[in-house]
Motif scaffolding. Structure first.
Motif, PDB file in Angstrom:
ATOM      1  N   LEU A 175     -26.179 -44.282   1.825  1.00  0.00           N
ATOM      2  CA  LEU A 175     -25.747 -43.856   3.240  1.00  0.00           C
ATOM      3  C   LEU A 175     -24.889 -42.653   2.323  1.00  0.00           C
ATOM      4  N   ALA A 176     -25.085 -41.336   2.336  1.00  0.00           N
ATOM      5  CA  ALA A 176     -23.669 -40.789   1.942  1.00  0.00           C
ATOM      6  C   ALA A 176     -23.562 -39.864   3.373  1.00  0.00           C
ATOM      7  N   ASP A 177     -22.105 -39.918   3.711  1.00  0.00           N
ATOM      8  CA  ASP A 177     -21.717 -39.204   4.597  1.00  0.00           C
ATOM      9  C   ASP A 177     -20.682 -38.348   3.492  1.00  0.00           C
ATOM     10  N   GLU A 178     -21.031 -37.104   4.244  1.00  0.00           N
ATOM     11  CA  GLU A 178     -20.442 -35.898   4.001  1.00  0.00           C
ATOM     12  C   GLU A 178     -19.733 -35.475   2.715  1.00  0.00           C
ATOM     13  N   PRO A 179     -20.919 -35.910   1.779  1.00  0.00           N
ATOM     14  CA  PRO A 179     -20.208 -36.211   0.470  1.00  0.00           C
ATOM     15  C   PRO A 179     -19.819 -35.474  -0.664  1.00  0.00           C
ATOM     16  N   THR A 180     -20.055 -33.751   0.096  1.00  0.00           N
ATOM     17  CA  THR A 180     -19.748 -32.464  -0.198  1.00  0.00           C
ATOM     18  C   THR A 180     -17.927 -31.962   0.349  1.00  0.00           C
ATOM     19  N   GLY A 181     -18.436 -32.759   1.675  1.00  0.00           N
ATOM     20  CA  GLY A 181     -17.008 -32.109   2.053  1.00  0.00           C
ATOM     21  C   GLY A 181     -15.620 -31.872   1.523  1.00  0.00           C
ATOM     22  N   ALA A 182     -15.068 -33.275   0.510  1.00  0.00           N
ATOM     23  CA  ALA A 182     -13.769 -32.556  -0.099  1.00  0.00           C
ATOM     24  C   ALA A 182     -13.962 -31.965  -1.111  1.00  0.00           C
ATOM     25  N   LEU A 183     -14.961 -31.273  -1.888  1.00  0.00           N
ATOM     26  CA  LEU A 183     -14.947 -30.629  -2.846  1.00  0.00           C
ATOM     27  C   LEU A 183     -15.378 -29.894  -2.687  1.00  0.00           C
ATOM     28  N   ASP A 184     -15.259 -28.304  -3.978  1.00  0.00           N
ATOM     29  CA  ASP A 184     -15.699 -27.258  -4.245  1.00  0.00           C
ATOM     30  C   ASP A 184     -16.560 -27.159  -4.373  1.00  0.00           C
ATOM     31  N   THR A 185     -17.708 -25.679  -3.998  1.00  0.00           N
ATOM     32  CA  THR A 185     -19.358 -26.218  -3.401  1.00  0.00           C
ATOM     33  C   THR A 185     -19.743 -26.029  -5.377  1.00  0.00           C
ATOM     34  N   ALA A 186     -19.180 -26.078  -6.406  1.00  0.00           N
ATOM     35  CA  ALA A 186     -19.389 -26.559  -7.870  1.00  0.00           C
ATOM     36  C   ALA A 186     -19.631 -27.527  -7.682  1.00  0.00           C
ATOM     37  N   THR A 187     -18.952 -28.804  -7.715  1.00  0.00           N
ATOM     38  CA  THR A 187     -18.739 -29.682  -7.823  1.00  0.00           C
ATOM     39  C   THR A 187     -19.435 -30.486  -7.122  1.00  0.00           C
ATOM     40  N   GLY A 188     -19.687 -30.020  -5.420  1.00  0.00           N
ATOM     41  CA  GLY A 188     -20.259 -30.656  -4.788  1.00  0.00           C
ATOM     42  C   GLY A 188     -22.162 -30.187  -4.765  1.00  0.00           C
ATOM     43  N   GLU A 189     -22.634 -29.107  -5.839  1.00  0.00           N
ATOM     44  CA  GLU A 189     -23.907 -29.045  -6.393  1.00  0.00           C
ATOM     45  C   GLU A 189     -24.045 -29.976  -6.715  1.00  0.00           C
ATOM     46  N   VAL A 190     -22.781 -30.619  -8.263  1.00  0.00           N
ATOM     47  CA  VAL A 190     -23.145 -31.712  -8.669  1.00  0.00           C
ATOM     48  C   VAL A 190     -23.686 -32.941  -8.358  1.00  0.00           C
ATOM     49  N   VAL A 191     -22.535 -33.089  -7.229  1.00  0.00           N
ATOM     50  CA  VAL A 191     -22.632 -34.462  -6.466  1.00  0.00           C
ATOM     51  C   VAL A 191     -24.265 -34.174  -6.392  1.00  0.00           C
ATOM     52  N   ILE A 192     -25.236 -33.401  -5.097  1.00  0.00           N
ATOM     53  CA  ILE A 192     -26.465 -33.595  -4.101  1.00  0.00           C
ATOM     54  C   ILE A 192     -26.804 -33.724  -5.519  1.00  0.00           C
ATOM     55  N   GLY A 193     -27.184 -33.049  -6.695  1.00  0.00           N
ATOM     56  CA  GLY A 193     -27.840 -33.211  -8.382  1.00  0.00           C
ATOM     57  C   GLY A 193     -27.569 -34.620  -8.612  1.00  0.00           C
ATOM     58  N   LEU A 194     -26.936 -35.451  -8.275  1.00  0.00           N
ATOM     59  CA  LEU A 194     -26.345 -36.906  -9.258  1.00  0.00           C
ATOM     60  C   LEU A 194     -27.780 -37.821  -7.436  1.00  0.00           C
ATOM     61  N   LEU A 195     -27.514 -37.582  -6.377  1.00  0.00           N
ATOM     62  CA  LEU A 195     -27.763 -38.563  -5.718  1.00  0.00           C
ATOM     63  C   LEU A 195     -29.384 -38.021  -5.004  1.00  0.00           C
ATOM     64  N   ARG A 196     -30.058 -36.577  -5.614  1.00  0.00           N
ATOM     65  CA  ARG A 196     -31.464 -36.356  -5.989  1.00  0.00           C
ATOM     66  C   ARG A 196     -31.816 -37.087  -7.400  1.00  0.00           C
ATOM     67  N   GLU A 197     -31.345 -37.404  -8.280  1.00  0.00           N
ATOM     68  CA  GLU A 197     -31.591 -37.809  -9.118  1.00  0.00           C
ATOM     69  C   GLU A 197     -31.585 -39.588  -9.397  1.00  0.00           C
ATOM     70  N   LEU A 198     -30.582 -40.509  -8.310  1.00  0.00           N
ATOM     71  CA  LEU A 198     -30.768 -41.753  -7.603  1.00  0.00           C
ATOM     72  C   LEU A 198     -32.670 -41.355  -7.223  1.00  0.00           C
ATOM     73  N   ASN A 199     -32.376 -41.089  -6.557  1.00  0.00           N
ATOM     74  CA  ASN A 199     -33.709 -40.623  -5.158  1.00  0.00           C
ATOM     75  C   ASN A 199     -34.190 -40.926  -6.184  1.00  0.00           C
ATOM     76  N   ALA A 200     -34.742 -40.595  -6.846  1.00  0.00           N
ATOM     77  CA  ALA A 200     -35.909 -40.171  -7.946  1.00  0.00           C
ATOM     78  C   ALA A 200     -36.220 -41.312  -8.797  1.00  0.00           C
ATOM     79  N   GLU A 201     -34.903 -42.114  -8.992  1.00  0.00           N
ATOM     80  CA  GLU A 201     -35.071 -43.603  -9.646  1.00  0.00           C
ATOM     81  C   GLU A 201     -35.654 -45.023  -8.683  1.00  0.00           C
ATOM     82  N   GLY A 202     -36.154 -44.348  -7.155  1.00  0.00           N
ATOM     83  CA  GLY A 202     -36.652 -45.051  -6.625  1.00  0.00           C
ATOM     84  C   GLY A 202     -35.590 -45.200  -4.940  1.00  0.00           C
TER      85      GLY A 202
END
Length: 248
Positions: A175-202
């Motif tokens: 459960l990720a609650d506003e995980p990019t809210g405190a980050l700049d756009t580029a860093t936020g995209e990295v974090v969302i990409g990481l969550l996508r990777e974790l999702n891809a792992e199951g």
């Protein structure tokens, strides 16, 4: 096998399921009212809505941090309402990972021990907790920062440390609650990409966000308004058949 009940719920169990759930507060406040939603194992879902719509209440209920006024909640096939306090704590410790906008890292300990401390309620000895913490930090690309304290890390590195803490116990639901809210756009995209990777792992990943751009990039979007599900849509435009009480 679940630490909460000692039994395996079966491979078909959804990651989370709410059935006609309400959460009311004194003074007639209806934070949630008649919400039914099913999140399958391995799904990637965005929950969106304006401030005060009920998103945070929904997250607290999904995370077993709060109890509903009415309705049933099942996490990984386990009826949360039938569990005692210890069993709910065990379910949170072993089955659910939390990522918040504010990183909630202890200031005076290293990234490694911040992650290891997230495993305290699993009952593992310190050596094993640190081994799992080190593996989780490697998983999010933070192995070289394991010995650094939070003030020595950038915002993105702190969020990745928080994600490592969330996944160190290999939860089926993140459960990720506003995980990019405190980050700049580029860093936020990295974090969302990481969550996508974790999702891809199951893992099933639920991202609660007010950022419509973030939500638009997710394969399923649940819109919450005035404590109810206003829409449940997938990338292909199909409305989910797993949701009840959807208003047009």
């Amino acid at each position: 096998m679940s630490a909460a009940t000692g039994t395996a719920p079966g491979p078909a169990a959804p990651a989370a399921e709410l059935e006609d759930v309400a959460r009311h507060y004194p003074g007639g406040v209806r934070a949630l009212d008649g919400v039914s939603v099913r999140i399958e194992a391995g799904e990637l879902v965005g929950i969106v809505g304006p401030s005060g719509s009920g998103k945070s209440t929904l997250l607290n209920l999904l995370g077993t941090l709060d109890t509903p006024t009415a309705g049933a909640i099942r996490i990984g096939g386990h009826d949360v309402g039938a569990l005692g306090d210890d069993a709910r704590s065990a379910l949170r410790a072993t089955g659910i990972g939390f990522v918040f906008q504010q990183f909630h890292l202890a200031a005076n300990i290293t990234a490694l021990d911040n992650v290891a401390d997230g495993l305290l309620y699993t009952g593992l000895p310190m050596r094993r907790r640190r081994e799992k913490a080190a593996a989780a930090l490697r998983r999010v690309g933070m192995a070289d920062r394991a010995g650094h304290r939070p003030h020595e890390l950038s915002g993105g590195q702190q969020q990745r440390t928080a994600i490592a803490r969330a996944v160190a116990g290999d939860p089926a639901l993140i459960l990720a609650d506003e995980p990019t809210g405190a980050l700049d756009t580029a860093t936020g995209e990295v974090v969302i990409g990481l969550l996508r990777e974790l999702n891809a792992e199951g893992a099933a990943v639920v991202v609660i966000t007010h950022d419509r751009e973030v939500a638009a990039g997710l394969p399923r979007r649940i819109q919450v308004r005035d404590g109810r599900i206003a829409a449940d849509e997938r990338t292909d435009g199909a409305r989910s058949a797993a949701v009840g009480g959807v208003r047009p």
